[in-house]
Design a protein around this motif. Structure first.
Motif, PDB file in Angstrom:
ATOM      1  N   ARG A   1       0.828  -1.210   0.000  1.00  0.00           N
ATOM      2  CA  ARG A   1       0.000   0.000   0.000  1.00  0.00           C
ATOM      3  C   ARG A   1       0.865   1.265   0.000  1.00  0.00           C
ATOM      4  O   ARG A   1       0.344   2.364   0.115  1.00  0.00           O
ATOM      5  CB  ARG A   1      -0.908   0.028   1.240  1.00  0.00           C
ATOM      6  CG  ARG A   1      -2.018  -1.017   1.247  1.00  0.00           C
ATOM      7  CD  ARG A   1      -2.854  -0.878   2.513  1.00  0.00           C
ATOM      8  NE  ARG A   1      -3.966  -1.803   2.552  1.00  0.00           N
ATOM      9  CZ  ARG A   1      -5.184  -1.535   2.084  1.00  0.00           C
ATOM     10  NH1 ARG A   1      -5.437  -0.360   1.540  1.00  0.00           N
ATOM     11  NH2 ARG A   1      -6.144  -2.435   2.173  1.00  0.00           N
ATOM     12  N   GLN A   2       2.160   1.096  -0.125  1.00  0.00           N
ATOM     13  CA  GLN A   2       3.079   2.227  -0.017  1.00  0.00           C
ATOM     14  C   GLN A   2       3.730   2.542  -1.354  1.00  0.00           C
ATOM     15  O   GLN A   2       4.051   1.655  -2.130  1.00  0.00           O
ATOM     16  CB  GLN A   2       4.161   1.921   1.019  1.00  0.00           C
ATOM     17  CG  GLN A   2       3.642   1.798   2.440  1.00  0.00           C
ATOM     18  CD  GLN A   2       4.717   1.361   3.416  1.00  0.00           C
ATOM     19  OE1 GLN A   2       5.616   0.595   3.057  1.00  0.00           O
ATOM     20  NE2 GLN A   2       4.634   1.833   4.649  1.00  0.00           N
TER      21      GLN A   2
ATOM     22  N   ASN B   1       2.927   5.838   2.805  1.00  0.00           N
ATOM     23  CA  ASN B   1       1.587   5.326   2.536  1.00  0.00           C
ATOM     24  C   ASN B   1       0.924   6.095   1.397  1.00  0.00           C
ATOM     25  O   ASN B   1       0.971   7.328   1.361  1.00  0.00           O
ATOM     26  CB  ASN B   1       0.713   5.419   3.794  1.00  0.00           C
ATOM     27  CG  ASN B   1       1.146   4.437   4.863  1.00  0.00           C
ATOM     28  OD1 ASN B   1       1.740   3.402   4.568  1.00  0.00           O
ATOM     29  ND2 ASN B   1       0.860   4.757   6.121  1.00  0.00           N
ATOM     30  N   ASP B   2       0.339   5.362   0.458  1.00  0.00           N
ATOM     31  CA  ASP B   2      -0.387   5.972  -0.649  1.00  0.00           C
ATOM     32  C   ASP B   2      -1.802   6.295  -0.182  1.00  0.00           C
ATOM     33  O   ASP B   2      -2.644   5.415  -0.023  1.00  0.00           O
ATOM     34  CB  ASP B   2      -0.420   5.004  -1.844  1.00  0.00           C
ATOM     35  CG  ASP B   2      -1.108   5.601  -3.063  1.00  0.00           C
ATOM     36  OD1 ASP B   2      -1.500   6.786  -3.001  1.00  0.00           O
ATOM     37  OD2 ASP B   2      -1.250   4.892  -4.084  1.00  0.00           O
TER      38      ASP B   2
ATOM     39  N   PRO C   1       2.091   2.360  -5.513  1.00  0.00           N
ATOM     40  CA  PRO C   1       2.853   1.183  -5.074  1.00  0.00           C
ATOM     41  C   PRO C   1       3.328   0.392  -6.288  1.00  0.00           C
ATOM     42  O   PRO C   1       2.588   0.226  -7.271  1.00  0.00           O
ATOM     43  CB  PRO C   1       1.828   0.407  -4.241  1.00  0.00           C
ATOM     44  CG  PRO C   1       0.928   1.473  -3.680  1.00  0.00           C
ATOM     45  CD  PRO C   1       0.811   2.492  -4.775  1.00  0.00           C
ATOM     46  N   LEU C   2       4.550  -0.110  -6.203  1.00  0.00           N
ATOM     47  CA  LEU C   2       5.238  -0.656  -7.377  1.00  0.00           C
ATOM     48  C   LEU C   2       4.924  -2.132  -7.622  1.00  0.00           C
ATOM     49  O   LEU C   2       5.808  -2.989  -7.591  1.00  0.00           O
ATOM     50  CB  LEU C   2       6.743  -0.422  -7.221  1.00  0.00           C
ATOM     51  CG  LEU C   2       7.164   1.055  -7.152  1.00  0.00           C
ATOM     52  CD1 LEU C   2       8.659   1.177  -6.888  1.00  0.00           C
ATOM     53  CD2 LEU C   2       6.783   1.777  -8.439  1.00  0.00           C
TER      54      LEU C   2
ATOM     55  N   CYS D   1      12.725  -3.744  -5.725  1.00  0.00           N
ATOM     56  CA  CYS D   1      13.027  -3.024  -4.480  1.00  0.00           C
ATOM     57  C   CYS D   1      12.088  -3.447  -3.360  1.00  0.00           C
ATOM     58  O   CYS D   1      12.391  -3.228  -2.182  1.00  0.00           O
ATOM     59  CB  CYS D   1      12.967  -1.515  -4.693  1.00  0.00           C
ATOM     60  SG  CYS D   1      11.307  -0.863  -4.979  1.00  0.00           S
ATOM     61  N   ILE D   2      10.943  -4.068  -3.685  1.00  0.00           N
ATOM     62  CA  ILE D   2      10.016  -4.531  -2.641  1.00  0.00           C
ATOM     63  C   ILE D   2      10.544  -5.792  -1.976  1.00  0.00           C
ATOM     64  O   ILE D   2      10.508  -5.920  -0.747  1.00  0.00           O
ATOM     65  CB  ILE D   2       8.618  -4.785  -3.246  1.00  0.00           C
ATOM     66  CG1 ILE D   2       7.990  -3.450  -3.686  1.00  0.00           C
ATOM     67  CG2 ILE D   2       7.708  -5.501  -2.246  1.00  0.00           C
ATOM     68  CD1 ILE D   2       6.616  -3.594  -4.307  1.00  0.00           C
ATOM     69  N   ALA D   3      11.028  -6.726  -2.772  1.00  0.00           N
ATOM     70  CA  ALA D   3      11.482  -7.998  -2.191  1.00  0.00           C
ATOM     71  C   ALA D   3      12.215  -8.814  -3.237  1.00  0.00           C
ATOM     72  O   ALA D   3      12.106  -8.570  -4.442  1.00  0.00           O
ATOM     73  CB  ALA D   3      10.297  -8.798  -1.650  1.00  0.00           C
TER      74      ALA D   3
END
Length: 532
Positions: A98-99, A112-113, A154-155, A182-184
C-alpha cells in the motif's frame, strides 16, 4: 595588575569552555540534520528504504527494468471479484503493497499511498480468441516486462485474464504478476505467494523501527553493522556453512568484539587462525570478482534493444531428474544446470556458431536469509558467477564439469561480497551506481535462477494452480534470463530474452527436453555394476 592577571586567567579558563559548548552545539546540529536526512523525516513520514533495496530501485534502465515478472495458469478459471477479495485479505496485509516510493538525495522512503485504489493494481485483460492462447500470453508477458510501473503508486500490478485457453486445451485463467525488485527478492515473494493461496496463513506482525530516535552516530554504526558485519554473522555462516565451526566462532567474535575479549589466550589463538582463514577466503573471493574477465562474445551478448521475448516449456517430471542425479552422484541442481548449458550450446550451434571449448558466465542469485525469515520483505541475497560449459558436447562429461564448478563455489564469500557491493551502490548517486554495476554486465551473458517450489499443486480461489513461472530482471546490458522452477512434481524452464540478441527464445526452450533426454539415455547406457 593583579586584577588584570586574574581576569586573563579567568578568560583562559572560560574560553575553552565556551568553545567546547559551541562545538557541542554545532555537533548536535549537524547530527540532527544528518539524522533527519537519513531517517527520511524531511517533510516525510514513512519507513526508510534499505540501501540494498535503494540500489535495486535506481537500477532501472531503458532496456532492463528491475521487475520480477511471473505467470500463473489456473484451472478452472477465476473471477476478477474473487481475486480482488483474496488480495485485499492477504497481500494488502503487508503495508509495503500500500506504499509508494519517494526519492531524495540521500535515498528513498516508503510512504503510505493516501489515494490507494486496488483497481489500479488488479487489471482485467482479454487475449485474442484462439484455440491456443499461449503464444499471445507469452507476447503479453514480454510486453509488460518492458512497461514501467507507475512511480506515483505502489510498485506492483497483477493482470488477470479470466478466460484463457492454454496449449493443453483446458479452459482456465492466467495471471501476470509484476513486482518491482526493491520490494522484495524471489525467496521473500515465494513466501508472500503462500499467503495468496487457499489456506494461506496471514503475515506475521512486524515492529516498526523509530528511525528518528537514532542519532547520526547510531545510524552510521547500524549501517556498518547491518551492511558489513551482520551478513557475516547472521546470514553467511548459516547459508554457506562450509568453513567449519571455528570460522563460525571467528565471525561471531567479529560481530561482538566485547565477547572476543572475554576468551582466553588459547581460544583466542585458535580463533585468530580461523579468522585468518576467513580473511584469506574473503580476499581471494574479492580478487576473483575484481579480476573476472569479460564474458565470451557470442550472439547472446551485446547491446540490448529493449524489446523482450518470452518462452517456456512443459514441465519435466521431477522424479526423473532426481533419478538421473542419484545415478550420477550429482545434485538435481547439477543436472538442471547441465541441461541449460547444453540447450544454450545447441541453440548457438543451430545458428552456425562454433562453440567448441566455449563457455559463458551466468550470474546466479544465492539466498542469504535464514529460512525462518523468508516472510520478511526486502532483498537479502548475493550473486555468484557460474561459468557454463556450453562447448562440452558429451552430456555426462558436461554434468560432471558443472558439478566440479559448483563444488568450487561452496564456501565462497562472493555472494556476501556482491550483497555488500549492492549496499555500497545504494549509497551512491545514480551515475556512480550505474558505472559500478555495469561492470558486472560486461562479465555476464545471463541471469539464471533455480528455485524449489511446493511439491504439491496449490489452490487459488478454488482453482488449481497448474503452472507457475517467474523471471528475475537482467541489469545493465545483460539480455538473457533463464528461470528454473520446480513445482507440483515437475521442473519447468522459462527464458526471457532481448529480441535484438535472441529474437526467438522458443528455439532455446525447445532444446531443454532433448538435452535432458540425451543425458537420461546416456546415463542408462553406462556400464553399471550390480549395485547400479
Amino acid at each position: 595588575m593583579v586584577t588584570r592577571v586574574s581576569g586573563s586567567a579567568a578568560a583562559q579558563k572560560i574560553a575553552p569552555k565556551l568553545a567546547g559548548e559551541m562545538a557541542a552545539r554545532v555537533a548536535r546540529s549537524v547530527q540532527k540534520n544528518v539524522t533527519r536526512a537519513v531517517s527520511g523525516s524531511l517533510g516525510l513520514s514513512g519507513e526508510r528504504m534499505s540501501k540494498v533495496d535503494t540500489a535495486w530501485l535506481r537500477m532501472d534502465s531503458d532496456t532492463n527494468l528491475m521487475m520480477i515478472v511471473g505467470v500463473w495458469q489456473l484451472a478452472p478459471g477465476v473471477k476478477y471479484a474473487a481475486v480482488c477479495e483474496r488480495i485485499e485479505n492477504s497481500l494488502l496485509k503487508y503495508e509495503r503493497f500500500r506504499q509508494r516510493v519517494v526519492e531524495d538525495a540521500a535515498g528513498a522512503t516508503w510512504v503510505n499511498d493516501r489515494n490507494f485504489d486496488l483497481a489500479r493494481h488488479v487489471v482485467l485483460e482479454q487475449l485474442p480468441s484462439s484455440a491456443n492462447q499461449e503464444p499471445a500470453l507469452q507476447d503479453r508477458v514480454a510486453e509488460l516486462a518492458t512497461q514501467r510501473l507507475d512511480p506515483k503508486r505502489p510498485l506492483w500490478q497483477i493482470h488477470l485474464i479470466e478466460d484463457y485457453l492454454g496449449a493443453d486445451g483446458v479452459k482456465g485463467s492466467a495471471m501476470i504478476v509484476r513486482i518491482h525488485h526493491c520490494i522484495a527478492d524471489g525467496i521473500a515473494l515465494i513466501s508472500v505467494t503462500m499467503l495468496l493461496v487457499d489456506g494461506g496463513a496471514p503475515p506475521p506482525e512486524r515492529r516498526k523501527k523509530d528511525a528518528a530516535a537514532h542519532g547520526a552516530e547510531d545510524w552510521l554504526t547500524d549501517l556498518f553493522r547491518d551492511t558489513l558485519l551482520k551478513p557475516f554473522t547472521d546470514i553467511t555462516v548459516k547459508a554457506l556453512g562450509a568453513m567449519g565451526d571455528g570460522a563460525a566462532r571467528s565471525l561471531g567474535l567479529l560481530g561482538d568484539p566485547k565477547k572476543g575479549l572475554e576468551h582466553g589466550l588459547e581460544q583466542g589463538l585458535k580463533s585468530s587462525v580461523d579468522m585468518a582463514r576467513v580473511l584469506f577466503q574473503v580476499l581471494s573471493d574479492t580478487a576473483a570478482l575484481a579480476l573476472m574477465p569479460d564474458d565470451a562474445k557470442t550472439r547472446l551478448k551485446g547491446k540490448p534493444g529493449g524489446v523482450k521475448k518470452v518462452a517456456w516449456c512443459e514441465p519435466i517430471p521431477l522424479e526423473e531428474v532426481k533419478a538421473v542425479g542419484k545415478a550420477l552422484n550429482c545434485s538435481i541442481n547439477d543436472v538442471l544446470l547441465s541441461c541449460v548449458a547444453g540447450a544454450l550450446g545447441e541453440y548457438l550451434k543451430s545458428h552456425g556458431d562454433d562453440v567448441s571449448g566455449q563457455e559463458i558466465r551466468a550470474v546466479v542469485p544465492v539466498n542469504l536469509r535464514p529460512l525462518e525469515q523468508a516472510h520478511q520483505l526486502g532483498n537479502r541475497f548475493g550473486l555468484v558467477p557460474l561459468v557454463l560449459p556450453i562447448g562440452v558436447d558429451n552430456p555426462i562429461e558436461r554434468v560432471y564439469e558443472v558439478r566440479r564448478r559448483m563444488a568450487a563455489l561452496k564456501g565462497s564469500y562472493q555472494p556476501l561480497l556482491a550483497f555488500s557491493l549492492l549496499a555500497v551502490a545504494g549509497l551512491m548517486i545514480k551515475p556512480a551506481q550505474d558505472m559500478m554495476l555495469n561492470l558486472f554486465s560486461k562479465k555476464t551473458t545471463a541471469v539464471m535462477t533455480n528455485v524449489p517450489g511446493p511439491r504439491e499443486k496449490l489452490k487459488f480461489c478454488g482453482a488449481t494452480l497448474e503452472q507457475s513461472l517467474f523471471w528475475v530482471p537482467q541489469s545493465g546490458d545483460v539480455g538473457l534470463g533463464v528461470s528454473i522452477l520446480s513445482y507440483g512434481g515437475g521442473v519447468q524452464f522459462g527464458v526471457i530474452t532481448d529480441s535484438l540478441l535472441c529474437p526467438d527464445p522458443q528455439r532455446i526452450i525447445d532444446e531443454f527436453v532433448p538435452e535432458f533426454a540425451r543425458l537420461s539415455i546416456v546415463t542408462l547406457m553406462l556400464p553399471w555394476g550390480e549395485e547400479g
